[in-house]
Design a protein around this motif. Structure first.
Motif, PDB file in Angstrom:
ATOM      1  N   ASN A   1       1.314  -1.205  -0.427  1.00 52.06           N
ATOM      2  CA  ASN A   1      -0.321  -0.069   0.001  1.00 52.06           C
ATOM      3  C   ASN A   1       0.679   1.276   0.549  1.00 52.06           C
ATOM      4  O   ASN A   1       2.060   1.031   0.317  1.00 52.06           O
ATOM      5  N   ALA A   2       0.350   2.312   0.372  1.00 50.38           N
ATOM      6  CA  ALA A   2       1.155   3.675  -0.088  1.00 50.38           C
ATOM      7  C   ALA A   2       1.136   4.431   1.728  1.00 50.38           C
ATOM      8  O   ALA A   2       1.851   5.444   1.125  1.00 50.38           O
ATOM      9  N   SER A   3       1.504   2.858   2.362  1.00 50.70           N
ATOM     10  CA  SER A   3       2.090   3.548   3.786  1.00 50.70           C
ATOM     11  C   SER A   3       1.460   3.181   4.786  1.00 50.70           C
ATOM     12  O   SER A   3       0.200   2.927   4.655  1.00 50.70           O
TER      13      SER A   3
ATOM     14  N   ARG B   1      -4.588   2.726   1.579  1.00 39.91           N
ATOM     15  CA  ARG B   1      -4.524   3.423   0.586  1.00 39.91           C
ATOM     16  C   ARG B   1      -4.008   2.539  -0.685  1.00 39.91           C
ATOM     17  O   ARG B   1      -2.581   2.248  -0.235  1.00 39.91           O
ATOM     18  N   ILE B   2      -4.315   2.016  -1.847  1.00 38.67           N
ATOM     19  CA  ILE B   2      -3.274   2.011  -2.994  1.00 38.67           C
ATOM     20  C   ILE B   2      -3.201   2.804  -4.269  1.00 38.67           C
ATOM     21  O   ILE B   2      -4.634   3.508  -4.798  1.00 38.67           O
ATOM     22  N   VAL B   3      -2.157   2.868  -5.003  1.00 37.69           N
ATOM     23  CA  VAL B   3      -2.453   3.740  -5.941  1.00 37.69           C
ATOM     24  C   VAL B   3      -2.172   2.284  -7.325  1.00 37.69           C
ATOM     25  O   VAL B   3      -1.618   1.553  -6.571  1.00 37.69           O
ATOM     26  N   GLY B   4      -3.301   1.926  -8.435  1.00 41.71           N
ATOM     27  CA  GLY B   4      -2.983   2.270  -9.386  1.00 41.71           C
ATOM     28  C   GLY B   4      -2.762   2.902 -10.902  1.00 41.71           C
ATOM     29  O   GLY B   4      -3.570   3.639 -11.049  1.00 41.71           O
ATOM     30  N   MET B   5      -2.556   2.122 -11.804  1.00 42.40           N
ATOM     31  CA  MET B   5      -2.381   2.534 -13.057  1.00 42.40           C
ATOM     32  C   MET B   5      -2.790   2.586 -13.839  1.00 42.40           C
ATOM     33  O   MET B   5      -3.777   0.882 -13.344  1.00 42.40           O
TER      34      MET B   5
ATOM     35  N   ASP C   1      -6.683   7.215 -18.949  1.00 48.22           N
ATOM     36  CA  ASP C   1      -7.499   8.392 -18.667  1.00 48.22           C
ATOM     37  C   ASP C   1      -8.837   8.722 -19.976  1.00 48.22           C
ATOM     38  O   ASP C   1      -8.476   7.528 -21.058  1.00 48.22           O
ATOM     39  N   LYS C   2      -9.901   8.649 -19.789  1.00 45.60           N
ATOM     40  CA  LYS C   2     -10.825   8.894 -21.204  1.00 45.60           C
ATOM     41  C   LYS C   2     -10.194   8.983 -22.733  1.00 45.60           C
ATOM     42  O   LYS C   2     -10.738   8.503 -23.572  1.00 45.60           O
ATOM     43  N   ALA C   3      -9.093   9.548 -22.893  1.00 49.63           N
ATOM     44  CA  ALA C   3      -8.447   9.812 -23.536  1.00 49.63           C
ATOM     45  C   ALA C   3      -7.743   9.013 -24.016  1.00 49.63           C
ATOM     46  O   ALA C   3      -6.593   8.938 -25.091  1.00 49.63           O
ATOM     47  N   GLY C   4      -7.364   7.553 -23.280  1.00 52.66           N
ATOM     48  CA  GLY C   4      -6.681   6.562 -23.457  1.00 52.66           C
ATOM     49  C   GLY C   4      -4.506   6.706 -22.921  1.00 52.66           C
ATOM     50  O   GLY C   4      -4.017   6.302 -23.260  1.00 52.66           O
ATOM     51  N   LYS C   5      -4.529   7.603 -21.762  1.00 49.86           N
ATOM     52  CA  LYS C   5      -3.817   8.251 -21.737  1.00 49.86           C
ATOM     53  C   LYS C   5      -3.088   7.991 -20.499  1.00 49.86           C
ATOM     54  O   LYS C   5      -4.164   7.142 -20.122  1.00 49.86           O
ATOM     55  N   ARG C   6      -1.939   7.428 -20.331  1.00 51.59           N
ATOM     56  CA  ARG C   6      -1.492   6.832 -18.775  1.00 51.59           C
ATOM     57  C   ARG C   6      -2.114   7.777 -17.901  1.00 51.59           C
ATOM     58  O   ARG C   6      -1.907   9.097 -18.065  1.00 51.59           O
ATOM     59  N   ALA C   7      -2.360   6.545 -16.517  1.00 53.59           N
ATOM     60  CA  ALA C   7      -2.888   8.228 -15.416  1.00 53.59           C
ATOM     61  C   ALA C   7      -3.090   7.056 -14.497  1.00 53.59           C
ATOM     62  O   ALA C   7      -2.779   5.826 -14.236  1.00 53.59           O
ATOM     63  N   TYR C   8      -3.351   7.589 -13.227  1.00 57.41           N
ATOM     64  CA  TYR C   8      -3.063   6.892 -11.742  1.00 57.41           C
ATOM     65  C   TYR C   8      -4.251   7.005 -10.331  1.00 57.41           C
ATOM     66  O   TYR C   8      -4.487   8.209 -11.196  1.00 57.41           O
ATOM     67  N   VAL C   9      -4.399   5.908 -10.179  1.00 55.52           N
ATOM     68  CA  VAL C   9      -5.670   6.648  -8.673  1.00 55.52           C
ATOM     69  C   VAL C   9      -5.646   5.794  -8.016  1.00 55.52           C
ATOM     70  O   VAL C   9      -4.431   4.675  -7.780  1.00 55.52           O
ATOM     71  N   LEU C  10      -6.207   5.815  -6.876  1.00 58.21           N
ATOM     72  CA  LEU C  10      -6.241   5.670  -5.918  1.00 58.21           C
ATOM     73  C   LEU C  10      -7.248   4.203  -6.218  1.00 58.21           C
ATOM     74  O   LEU C  10      -8.627   4.535  -6.585  1.00 58.21           O
ATOM     75  N   THR C  11      -6.883   3.439  -5.532  1.00 57.45           N
ATOM     76  CA  THR C  11      -7.780   1.846  -6.348  1.00 57.45           C
ATOM     77  C   THR C  11      -8.346   0.844  -4.790  1.00 57.45           C
ATOM     78  O   THR C  11      -7.564   1.138  -4.312  1.00 57.45           O
TER      79      THR C  11
END
Lengths: 441, 484
Positions: free
Chosen positions: A127-129, A287-291, A294-304
């Motif tokens: 996780n994120a710590s 918390r865990i971050v995932g890759m 985005d809607k345009a297909g670009k790489r994005a990071y979110v809490l998952t």
């Protein structure tokens, strides 16, 4: 008031918009009988005056002596770039990255953090710590109970005794059994005969609190045979050299991240590491971050996987943790990026060689006995021919914080001192330490 | 642009030169003890690393650059002098094991700082003592409920439940569950307060504690709070005060005076310590006299001959909840802020926080739904329910629109009891110009919703990413970089 911008004119404009005459009307909902009975604080001071106060307080602490104290908190190098980057206010004055579009910096850094911790430990998910190494261990024990649905936690004799106490506090309110194995020497006092069907998890530490190293692979196999989990605590710098939790097939790795680019800071903030196998990820708190895209297909990071967390699941969450130690995890990410593969390995090796040099030199002194039978990483225990209290206080007079007094943590350890050596110690300092010990004994 | 640090790695680069090692190498460890797998760390020069993280930082909103009206999170300005004080060598490099070594001479300044902080928090809240150890608000909640559990155990009380209102923070029920209590959730009445009849209906001798947030998460002060305290106490249940919203009431209300037995504070909110993108925080817990013996280890005392010292652990203490004094350096930053403000400054904080929130409420209540017809405290809860019903533009859409104009989104969909909730907490730090721009932007968004609701599908347009695919993130989980 430097931190409130309101002019008289602003206040009047705002009151007019609200439709009242005076600010006090806004507090009308608070009945007079419930108003504060006292608020007897000092007057505010200028920034200059407050800083002078804190300078004076800081001067009453002693950080000038050469430090050989470890015990879970280490005096390692912190490259200047770690401070410069983590002190960018875009990082340190940001909030939890709930709005992904406005937090890609924090989120990507955390994804990189998770990747580095997994690589360092050989685990598959983290996780994120967490708050610190002790609370991470307690959460690891609770995870083992949830996963196995069994009720007994065994804690090895070599586990940091402060962490064991935290585990006991966390587990005391559930119908669980926590057994701390008796100290019988520097090695683990685990006996595979203790592993039966009732065990949820066994917690061990490598290098252990006395600095000793062992291969726990056979015990891990025995645990798996009994459908119990192996929980390993390790000081992350050591993982540059020693067998990893992944290589021993442990199920949960926990540890404290202070050594990775964070100041001693009288114990905090550091951060807790909690990592596991992918199959247990839904039991991982925090918390865990995932890759993703985005809607345009670009790489994005979110809490998952947020459905594990308190803000969604409330009392059914994997834990109550909300704030973590994100900024300290960011510092670790920068620290690990700077050292990189070669630098980190060399750092671990330097700790090993310098500490073992000191151990060998001290072993040559007739009245000093090395307590460890097993090989050690960058810490070891010596028996001194006086009380540890006397030894430390006399060494203080010679300019050293010579180690950690173990009698506060263990029974019958009156003359034992835990000594830690990091890459910061020079040969001259190590030799001076040996010379001072010789004079004393 | 969003390449990871791993993709920027080149074999042979290193960003750090290590200190000299002039000693003879020790004999190698046995193979069975050694690491054989690859370390998997990237290889970069110092400058590579600096550029990478500097560019990452630019992809963040932060309080220094953006208005951050996140309700319930109190994102106020973090004064810079805090960082200067935290950088002092005597604090930053102080080893915590001086505590274990009982070397009080080496840490007089640190212990004195902690004692001053504890005494100030006692006066601010009207409690009798504090533990400074818990490392975050939720950690404080858990510690507080453990203290309550220890109290009931000592008295031989058989208690099973903790009551929380349905407007509570998620951490409240989660913290009660960490201490193995069953949670009873009480619904709110039309005025946003816990429904007193519903509360009475579930109150019993089996209730260990009632957890309340004051003012509540709707930013409202519950005038029946005293009555709730009295009912709880009649059943020997203890009153727990979630201090997340303390920013509204400094100098006006003290939890201890109203009848609360336990309170936790979020120092990173009320006392302005930087939140670091999600942490660290600090969550000290205050208690009344009867509960002092149950406080966790460690506590600071003062003796005339020895100076500042560590108090011996009470035999009924709940034990250790964290190593040493938790997030010591966060505690230090909070005290710097408190001393700068002083008494008048603190009272002014609450006055201006409440003024700012009510100004926003006054400016927006004609444009959005205002579920409660009353003044608010430090934050206001509005609703986009009508907008959602008539134009299919939801709270989330407004939030994402705001991002494009440099405003961090308010808290949305919390508290859970308000449909399409938009919860705005400006804090006292913001000036009227920023607040006006923010309100104007929301009003423009609403106008756009009425004329072209489809436009909202595209916001935000100017940030490093547009809306992220969260479903994909959860379904095809990618939580660490792997060479492909």
């Amino acid at each position: 008031m430097p931190y409130t911008p309101h002019t008289q004119e602003d206040v009047q404009t705002m009151l007019a918009q609200i439709g009242i005459e005076d600010e006090s009307e806004l507090f009308a909902a608070v009945p007079e009988a419930l108003r504060a009975k006292s608020f007897n604080l000092a007057e505010g001071q200028s920034e200059f005056e407050v800083f002078e106060t804190f300078k004076a307080l800081a001067a009453k602490n002693d950080t000038a002596k050469t430090c050989f104290i470890g015990g879970g908190y280490y005096d390692h190098i912190i490259p200047a770039a770690v401070d410069a980057l983590s002190m960018r206010s875009e990082f340190y004055t940001a909030y939890t990255p709930y709005q992904a579009e406005a937090s890609q910096g924090t989120l990507q850094a955390l994804y990189e953090y998770q990747s580095m911790i997994c690589n360092l430990s050989g685990m598959e998910a983290t996780n994120a710590s967490m708050y610190d190494g002790g609370t991470a261990m307690a959460e690891a024990a609770l995870m083992a109970v949830r996963i196995t649905r069994k009720k007994k936690i065994l804690i090895d004799s070599g586990v940091n005794p402060i962490y064991s106490k935290i585990v006991k506090t966390y587990l005391a309110y559930h119908d669980l059994e926590v057994i701390c194995l008796d100290v019988t020497g520097d090695q683990s006092s685990m006996d595979v005969a203790l592993i039966d069907e009732s065990v949820a998890g066994y917690i061990f530490q490598n290098p252990n609190f006395f600095g000793s190293l062992e291969d726990y692979s056979a015990i891990v196999d025995a645990l798996h045979e009994a459908k119990a989990l192996a929980i390993m605590s390790a000081y992350p710098i050591a993982l540059g050299l020693i067998k990893t939790p992944g290589e021993m097939d442990v199920d949960i790795y926990c540890g404290d991240g202070q050594s990775l680019g964070n100041y001693l800071g009288f114990g905090g903030p550091s951060f807790g590491i909690l990592a596991t196998k992918e199959k247990y990820i839904r039991n991982l708190p925090g918390r865990i971050v995932g890759m993703t895209d985005d809607k345009a297909g670009k790489r994005a990071y979110v809490l998952t996987l947020q459905a594990r967390e308190q803000h969604i699941r409330r009392n059914k969450a994997t834990s109550n943790i909300c704030s973590n130690q994100n900024l300290m995890a960011l510092r670790a990410t920068i620290f690990l990026s700077l050292l990189g593969k070669e630098g980190f390995k060399a750092l671990a090796e330097q700790n090993y060689h310098k500490a073992n040099y000191l151990k060998e030199e001290l072993a040559k002194i007739e009245k000093i006995k090395i307590y460890n039978q097993n090989p050690t990483f960058n810490e070891f225990v010596i028996d001194v021919p006086m009380t540890s209290e006397q030894f430390l206080s006399q060494m203080r007079e010679k300019g050293f914080f010579a180690g950690l007094k173990l009698d506060a943590l263990y029974e019958n350890f009156d003359n034992r001192v835990l000594i830690s050596v990091t890459e910061k110690r020079t040969k001259a300092q190590l030799d001076a330490f040996v010379a001072s010990v010789k004079e004393l004994v | 642009m969003s390449a990871t640090v791993f993709e920027k790695s080149h074999i042979g680069r290193c960003g750090v030169k290590l200190p000299k090692s002039e000693i003879k190498h020790a004999k190698a460890l046995d193979d069975s003890l050694l690491r054989h797998s690859d370390l998997g760390l990237p290889q970069l020069s110092e400058f590579d690393v600096v550029r990478h993280f500097t560019n990452l930082s630019k992809k963040n909103f932060s309080i220094d650059a953006n208005f951050y009206p996140l309700g319930s999170c109190t994102m106020k300005y973090n004064p810079k002098v805090q960082e200067r004080a935290a950088g002092l060598d005597g604090f930053a490099n102080l080893h915590p094991h001086h505590i274990t070594n009982e070397d009080t001479d080496a840490m007089q300044g640190a212990l004195e700082m902690l004692k001053i902080l504890e005494d100030d928090l006692v006066e601010i809240t009207g409690m009798d003592a504090f533990t400074l150890t818990p490392e975050a608000g939720a950690h404080g909640e858990m510690s507080g409920i453990m203290i309550i559990g220890a109290y009931h155990k000592k008295k031989g009380n058989k208690k099973r439940y903790v009551i929380v209102p349905d407007s509570s923070h998620g951490t409240n029920p989660a913290s009660a569950a960490m201490v193995d209590y069953e949670v009873i959730t009480v619904k709110s009445g039309a005025n946003g307060d816990m429904d007193i009849d519903a509360f009475k209906a579930v109150m019993s001798d089996e209730v260990a504690a009632v957890m309340m947030t004051v003012p509540n998460t709707l930013g409202l002060f519950n005038p029946k709070i005293k009555e709730i305290c009295d009912i709880a106490h009649a059943h020997d249940a203890l009153m727990y005060y979630d201090g997340a919203n303390l920013n509204a009431i400094l100098g006006f209300i003290r939890p201890g005076d109203i009848g609360f037995d336990v309170v936790h504070l979020n120092l990173h909110k009320t006392f302005a310590t930087p939140h670091g993108g999600g942490g660290p925080g600090a969550g000290p817990v205050g208690v009344k006299k009867e509960l002092i013996a149950f406080l966790p280890d460690l506590r600071v005392g003062y003796e005339k001959e020895k100076g500042y010292c560590l108090l011996p652990q009470s035999p009924v203490s709940i034990g250790k909840v964290a190593p040493f004094f938790g997030n010591f350096m966060v505690l230090l930053r909070a005290l710097v802020y408190m001393q700068t403000l002083g008494k008048e400054g603190m009272i002014n904080v609450s006055k201006k926080a409440v003024l700012n929130a009510n100004y926003i409420l006054a400016r927006l209540k004609e444009h959005l739904d205002a579920p409660f017809d009353t003044f608010c405290m430090h934050e206001c809860v509005l609703s986009a329910a009508t907008l959602a019903k008539e134009y299919h533009v939801r709270a989330l859409d407004i939030a994402k629109y705001l991002l494009d104009f440099g405003f961090h989104a308010p808290t949305i969909y919390f508290p859970l009891i308000v449909k399409e909730a938009i919860m705005i907490e400006p804090t006292e730090s913001e000036n009227i110009d920023t607040i006006d721009e923010f309100c104007d932007t929301i009003i423009e968004a609403i106008a756009l919703a009425k004329t072209n609701p489809k436009a909202f599908e595209d916001y935000p347009k100017t940030l490093p990413i547009c809306r992220a695919d969260e479903t994909k993130a959860a379904r095809s989980l990618n939580i660490r970089w792997q060479e492909r």
